[in-house]
Motif scaffolding. Structure first.
Motif, mmCIF file in Angstrom:
data_model
loop_
_atom_site.group_PDB
_atom_site.id
_atom_site.type_symbol
_atom_site.label_atom_id
_atom_site.label_comp_id
_atom_site.label_asym_id
_atom_site.label_seq_id
_atom_site.Cartn_x
_atom_site.Cartn_y
_atom_site.Cartn_z
ATOM 1 N N PHE A 112 105.644 29.810 -19.262
ATOM 2 C CA PHE A 112 106.755 28.605 -19.287
ATOM 3 C C PHE A 112 106.969 28.096 -20.415
ATOM 4 N N GLN A 113 108.821 28.042 -19.943
ATOM 5 C CA GLN A 113 108.963 27.050 -21.109
ATOM 6 C C GLN A 113 110.066 26.364 -19.694
ATOM 7 N N PRO A 114 109.406 25.375 -19.180
ATOM 8 C CA PRO A 114 110.097 24.302 -18.796
ATOM 9 C C PRO A 114 111.402 23.289 -19.384
ATOM 10 N N VAL A 115 112.454 22.985 -18.725
ATOM 11 C CA VAL A 115 113.329 22.491 -18.723
ATOM 12 C C VAL A 115 113.245 21.601 -17.595
ATOM 13 N N MET A 116 113.381 20.082 -17.807
ATOM 14 C CA MET A 116 114.261 19.059 -16.813
ATOM 15 C C MET A 116 115.872 18.439 -16.940
ATOM 16 N N ARG A 117 115.789 18.346 -15.394
ATOM 17 C CA ARG A 117 117.123 17.565 -15.193
ATOM 18 C C ARG A 117 117.347 16.358 -14.170
ATOM 19 N N ILE A 118 117.596 15.601 -14.128
ATOM 20 C CA ILE A 118 118.150 14.707 -13.539
ATOM 21 C C ILE A 118 119.354 14.018 -12.396
ATOM 22 N N TYR A 119 120.054 14.437 -11.246
ATOM 23 C CA TYR A 119 121.239 14.633 -10.999
ATOM 24 C C TYR A 119 121.476 13.405 -10.311
ATOM 25 N N ASP A 120 122.515 12.854 -10.215
ATOM 26 C CA ASP A 120 122.998 11.247 -9.139
ATOM 27 C C ASP A 120 123.273 12.104 -7.679
ATOM 28 N N SER A 121 123.610 11.257 -6.833
ATOM 29 C CA SER A 121 123.668 12.022 -5.540
ATOM 30 C C SER A 121 124.925 12.516 -5.447
ATOM 31 N N ARG A 122 126.274 12.791 -6.214
ATOM 32 C CA ARG A 122 127.301 13.813 -6.380
ATOM 33 C C ARG A 122 126.680 14.867 -6.999
ATOM 34 N N MET A 123 125.265 15.244 -7.724
ATOM 35 C CA MET A 123 124.838 16.188 -8.296
ATOM 36 C C MET A 123 125.430 16.488 -9.959
ATOM 37 N N LYS A 124 125.382 15.272 -10.316
ATOM 38 C CA LYS A 124 126.173 15.315 -11.280
ATOM 39 C C LYS A 124 124.870 14.755 -12.291
ATOM 40 N N GLU A 125 124.885 15.344 -13.446
ATOM 41 C CA GLU A 125 123.545 15.475 -14.349
ATOM 42 C C GLU A 125 123.718 14.324 -15.234
ATOM 43 N N VAL A 126 123.037 13.727 -15.100
ATOM 44 C CA VAL A 126 122.500 11.486 -16.119
ATOM 45 C C VAL A 126 121.481 11.975 -16.572
ATOM 46 N N ALA A 127 120.988 13.323 -17.149
ATOM 47 C CA ALA A 127 119.426 13.060 -17.785
ATOM 48 C C ALA A 127 118.808 13.984 -18.151
ATOM 49 N N TYR A 128 118.868 15.164 -19.333
ATOM 50 C CA TYR A 128 118.257 16.313 -19.518
ATOM 51 C C TYR A 128 116.862 15.802 -20.958
ATOM 52 N N ASN A 129 116.077 17.316 -20.744
ATOM 53 C CA ASN A 129 115.350 16.738 -21.612
ATOM 54 C C ASN A 129 114.711 18.863 -21.933
ATOM 55 N N ASP A 130 114.206 19.045 -22.590
ATOM 56 C CA ASP A 130 114.213 20.810 -23.051
ATOM 57 C C ASP A 130 112.732 20.433 -23.559
ATOM 58 N N ASP A 131 112.380 19.910 -24.719
ATOM 59 C CA ASP A 131 111.060 19.620 -25.356
ATOM 60 C C ASP A 131 110.864 18.394 -25.988
ATOM 61 N N TYR A 132 110.079 17.572 -25.532
ATOM 62 C CA TYR A 132 109.585 15.942 -25.734
ATOM 63 C C TYR A 132 109.381 16.402 -27.467
ATOM 64 N N ARG A 133 109.839 15.815 -28.772
ATOM 65 C CA ARG A 133 109.930 16.057 -30.270
ATOM 66 C C ARG A 133 109.711 17.440 -29.777
ATOM 67 N N TYR A 134 108.082 17.589 -31.138
ATOM 68 C CA TYR A 134 107.520 18.794 -31.067
ATOM 69 C C TYR A 134 106.913 19.537 -30.021
ATOM 70 N N GLN A 135 106.712 18.569 -28.963
ATOM 71 C CA GLN A 135 105.778 19.009 -27.596
ATOM 72 C C GLN A 135 107.116 19.774 -26.469
ATOM 73 N N VAL A 136 106.749 21.380 -25.940
ATOM 74 C CA VAL A 136 107.151 22.260 -25.828
ATOM 75 C C VAL A 136 107.347 21.420 -24.090
ATOM 76 N N ASP A 137 106.519 20.835 -23.511
ATOM 77 C CA ASP A 137 106.779 20.207 -22.495
ATOM 78 C C ASP A 137 108.209 18.824 -22.026
ATOM 79 N N PRO A 138 109.033 19.373 -21.500
ATOM 80 C CA PRO A 138 110.112 17.718 -21.488
ATOM 81 C C PRO A 138 109.371 16.501 -20.563
ATOM 82 N N VAL A 139 109.622 15.461 -21.475
ATOM 83 C CA VAL A 139 109.958 14.458 -20.862
ATOM 84 C C VAL A 139 111.313 13.185 -21.366
ATOM 85 N N ILE A 140 111.895 12.396 -19.966
ATOM 86 C CA ILE A 140 112.914 11.854 -20.015
ATOM 87 C C ILE A 140 112.569 10.319 -19.063
ATOM 88 N N LEU A 141 112.839 9.684 -20.085
ATOM 89 C CA LEU A 141 112.972 7.837 -20.091
ATOM 90 C C LEU A 141 114.552 7.509 -19.588
#
Length: 716
Positions: free
Chosen positions: A196-225
């Motif tokens: 599993f290679q997770p990627v994570m996105r956050i969208y606003d109410s218009r489904m416009k991407e406002v945040a994205y992360n694939d890997d957090y630094r050298y770790q596979v699991d993403p983190v979004i601040l």
């Protein structure tokens, strides 16, 4: 005819009593909040006979939930992608009801199933602090609405799917979306279809991407601040980077105004002394923390606001060394500015900007091995340091980027360098440290350690659960991870074995990496599980005794080749009912002498219960490479066989090795998950007690004589 029918029924029953070890491939949901009850599905192989579930630590209990016959099976949506055929490794599924006590300690636990012949492998199960939200299945474009934050979002990414969760947020909030996916299934032996290679996105109410992360630094699991720009509804989405999906693509996302530590400085301090640690991150209760570690090693550090949830965990290293710290008023960016560091000291510093170079000066003793080591990535720093050692004349003595550390079971990029070198005479040398990727910043901290090389090692027990039949033997491997060029013998000690149990040789020979140990139970042994303790001792410098406790581990394979030693909370020795046959070897009066020139016979005797006449396949195991024997089948009516042992390699000195013979009776196969393919589901296995043998010694080759100056060289 009637006799043969009764015999077939007996053999079938015997094989059913001793099925092949079960293997779990996923748990969903893979966590639960304290004070809640949740039903989990456990999928894998050979799980249909599961009798119970075991979760390490206190506060979590489980019971089996019968699977209703009419329960619908999840169906695949749309066309299959490449590599997405029904996975037989996940097809055998059982359900359990887990109850988590309100006062259960939060964090990762070991989860295993109890089968008639012992325990399965381990997967992680998380005890959480936040309310759980389960994603809808099948997911739709709208996703699952989360009423209240913070919360932990749970789901499975299935077959080219993307899971979505909607939530409301206010302008000015700093939200943390921390995914945990690869953490729960970190390694797969089969590289295809892959992890599993997770990627994570956050969208606003218009489904416009406002945040994205694939890997957090050298770790596979993403983190979004995520700094919320305006009030409104937002959507967090998680999917696989390659648009795959399977039952084992499980995840948990902690979402809300949660404390999150991005870095600390310094990364360590002296044991028993107070250290002031600077904290960086978001939603933290403060910018500094006082620590006074009582023990040596890596200390987990987390913070929380009042009674709120804890932050992520970072690590602080505690040791006996004298601590030194970088002084911004005294830069060490050139060799002329080199900072002095002595033996037994640690220098704490930060690569504060890209392409920064740090220099150190060390006075080294004569004829003593000196260790130069960096601790950064192993303590959670993103720094990837490179170390170059120079003598006083500027000659490069060593240049190291990465040094593997097999104790780091979840770290696949071993970025911390180490140099061990013995100097002929006292002299002054210089170390240059750079960030090998040219990066830098306030979070790029490291610790440079300089000291004398001393005898050190780590011990691991594999497997973590060993099954021993009454009157039979069980096999385990003790794996030594030698450190700082230590090659001496290691004596093993076993405490807590019940009366009447016997163990084989308890010394890991000089230079060897492992020892195969057998435990033999008496005929009348109690079938209750026991938890013996194993530790090792070795002689260090000046007669100092080094003691290290052995940790139980599972050997996990990655992509057909790499192996990782995954620690488990407890080592268990399980005594099972008596097997329908047993094996023994007429142990010689002295160790068996192996030969590189001829095969050495080893006679194995078979004891059978009355009426048990199945063919038994005998196979040889050895703790040293290059020792093997062709498998031999002991047919019906036979009670003895001879294995012809051959040794393809020799040693420069006499080295003992442990030999164990296993006997396997194969059982029938069955169809799994309605597929046309069959899967091997059961076997009866027995082992002999270990026999000591000596590896052959290679003959010494005469040294070649150089021709005299007045004699022609006739060699071509």
């Amino acid at each position: 005819m009637k006799r043969y029918l009764l015999l077939a029924i007996f053999v079938s029953a015997a094989c059913a009593v001793f099925p092949q070890k079960g293997n779990i491939g996923f748990v969903y949901p893979c966590g639960a909040a304290r004070g809640t009850t949740v039903e989990v599905t456990v999928g894998g192989q050979n799980l249909s006979r599961a009798e119970g579930i075991v979760v390490s630590g206190a506060g979590v209990k489980g019971e089996l939930v019968p699977l209703s016959e009419g329960q619908p099976k999840k169906k695949r949506k749309g066309r299959r992608n490449i590599g997405e055929e029904d996975n037989l490794q996940l097809a055998d599924q059982v359900r359990f009801r887990l109850t988590v006590a309100p006062d259960a300690e939060p964090g990762l636990r070991d989860l295993r199933l109890l089968l008639p012949n012992g325990m399965t492998n381990r997967l992680y199960f998380e005890v959480g602090e936040l309310p759980d939200v389960l994603g809808k299945e099948p997911d739709d474009e709208q996703g699952t609405f989360v009423e209240t934050l913070p919360a932990t979002l749970n789901g499975q990414v299935m077959r080219s799917d993307a899971d979505r969760f909607r939530f409301r947020a206010r302008k000015g909030q700093t939200l943390v979306a921390r995914a945990k996916g690869r953490l729960f299934v970190p390694y797969l032996a089969d590289a295809v279809p892959g992890w599993f290679q997770p990627v994570m996105r956050i969208y606003d109410s218009r489904m416009k991407e406002v945040a994205y992360n694939d890997d957090y630094r050298y770790q596979v699991d993403p983190v979004i601040l995520f700094d919320v720009p305006e009030d409104g509804e937002y959507t967090v989405e998680i999917r696989d980077a390659l648009h795959r999906g399977r039952e084992d693509f499980v995840y948990r996302i902690d979402l809300g105004e949660l404390p999150f530590i991005t870095s600390i400085y310094p990364l360590g301090g002296t044991t028993g002394r107070k250290s002031s640690v600077m904290l960086r991150g978001v939603n933290l209760p403060g910018t500094a923390l006082k620590l006074k570690p009582a023990e040596e090693g890596r200390i987990p550090v987390s913070v929380r606001k009042k009674n709120g949830p804890a932050s992520n965990t970072v690590y602080f290293e505690s040791g006996p060394e004298v601590q030194r710290y970088a002084d911004p008023r005294k830069p060490n960016f050139t060799i002329g500015q080199a900072a002095e560091i002595g033996l037994g000291e640690v220098f704490n510093a930060v690569v504060d900007r890209p392409m920064r170079v740090h220099w150190y000066r060390i006075d080294v003793p004569a004829r003593q091995p000196v260790v130069f080591e960096v601790m950064a990535r192993r303590l959670g720093s993103p720094a990837d340091m490179r170390m170059t050692l120079y003598d006083s004349r500027g000659k490069v003595l060593a240049d190291v980027d990465d040094t593997p550390d097999k104790e780091e079971y979840l770290l696949t990029h071993h970025a911390d360098p180490q140099i061990i070198r013995r100097f002929r005479q006292e002299e002054t040398c210089f170390l240059r440290l750079i960030e090998s990727q040219g990066k830098g910043g306030e979070e790029y901290a490291y610790r440079l350690k300089v000291g004398r090389a001393e005898a050190d090692f780590a011990l691991n027990i594999e497997p973590a659960t060993v099954s021993v039949a009454r009157g039979g033997s069980g096999v385990l491997n003790v794996i030594a991870l030698r450190k700082q060029q230590f090659r001496g013998p290691i004596d093993l000690h076993v405490e807590g074995l019940p009366e009447g149990f016997r163990i084989s040789s308890v010394r890991i020979p000089q230079g060897s990496q492992r020892l195969m140990l057998t435990v033999t139970a008496p005929e009348g042994a109690d079938t209750a599980a026991v938890q013996p303790k194993i530790y090792g001792t070795a002689e260090g410098e000046g007669g100092r005794v080094v003691r290290r406790d052995a940790r139980p581990v599972e050997t996990m394979m990655q992509a057909f080749y790499y192996t990782h030693l995954m620690p488990i909370d407890e080592f268990r020795l399980e005594v099972t009912d008596r097997l329908p046959f047993s094996l023994s070897v007429a142990e010689p009066e002295r160790p068996l002498s192996l030969s590189a020139e001829r095969k050495v016979p080893l006679t194995v005797r078979v004891r059978r219960d009355e009426g048990y006449d199945e063919p038994i396949t005998l196979m040889l195991r050895s703790s040293e490479r290059g020792v093997k024997a062709e498998a031999v089948v002991v047919g019906p009516g036979q009670s003895e066989a001879v294995l012809e042992i051959e040794c393809k390699s020799a040693r420069q000195r006499a080295v003992p090795t442990q030999l164990v013979v296993s006997g396997v009776v194969k059982a029938s196969s069955k169809r799994i998950a309605g597929q046309a393919r069959n899967a091997f589901v059961a076997a009866v296995s027995a082992f002999t007690p270990a026999v000591t043998a000596m590896m052959p010694v290679s003959p010494k080759q005469p040294a070649k004589r150089k021709p005299a100056a007045d004699q022609p060289n006739k060699e071509k």
